[in-house]
Motif scaffolding. Structure first.
Motif, PDB file in Angstrom:
ATOM      1  N   THR A  31      -3.184 -29.980  90.685  1.00 19.67           N
ATOM      2  CA  THR A  31      -2.076 -29.804  91.616  1.00 19.67           C
ATOM      3  C   THR A  31      -1.761 -28.324  91.749  1.00 19.67           C
ATOM      4  OG1 THR A  31      -1.160 -31.926  90.942  1.00 19.67           O
ATOM      5  CG2 THR A  31       0.329 -30.418  92.071  1.00 19.67           C
ATOM      6  N   VAL A  33       0.853 -25.568  93.513  1.00 22.06           N
ATOM      7  CA  VAL A  33       2.203 -25.489  94.056  1.00 22.06           C
ATOM      8  C   VAL A  33       2.465 -24.075  94.559  1.00 22.06           C
ATOM      9  CG1 VAL A  33       4.647 -25.718  93.514  1.00 22.06           C
ATOM     10  CG2 VAL A  33       2.998 -27.251  92.451  1.00 22.06           C
ATOM     11  N   TRP A  66       1.639 -31.650 102.034  1.00 21.25           N
ATOM     12  CA  TRP A  66       1.296 -30.722 100.975  1.00 21.25           C
ATOM     13  C   TRP A  66       1.440 -31.433  99.670  1.00 21.25           C
ATOM     14  CZ3 TRP A  66      -0.683 -26.085 102.288  1.00 21.25           C
ATOM     15  CH2 TRP A  66      -0.511 -25.698 103.604  1.00 21.25           C
TER      16      TRP A  66
END
Length: 66
Positions: A31, A33, A66
């Motif tokens: 992931t 960010v 997203w």
């Protein structure tokens, strides 16, 4: 972008907007960010070319999960 040959590129998910030849692969990845901000003053957005560019950037980033 990787448009020729046999390769996999790390591209943002919105990259498929630029070419139908790009394919999004379902690959397990970590992931990632990022906080994204776009800021402009009210006076600046009255300039039509700037407003069009601003709106296009907002649309590009808002069209993908997203």
């Amino acid at each position: 972008m990787t448009l020729a040959g046999g390769g996999i590129s790390l591209l943002p998910t919105y990259s498929t907007m630029y070419s139908d030849q790009l394919r999004l692969l379902d690959v397990v990845s970590p992931t990632m960010v990022a906080n994204l901000w776009i800021i402009s003053g009210d006076e600046d957005l009255r300039d039509l070319p700037l407003r069009m560019a601003y709106d296009a950037i907002v649309k590009a980033f808002a069209s993908f999960e997203w």
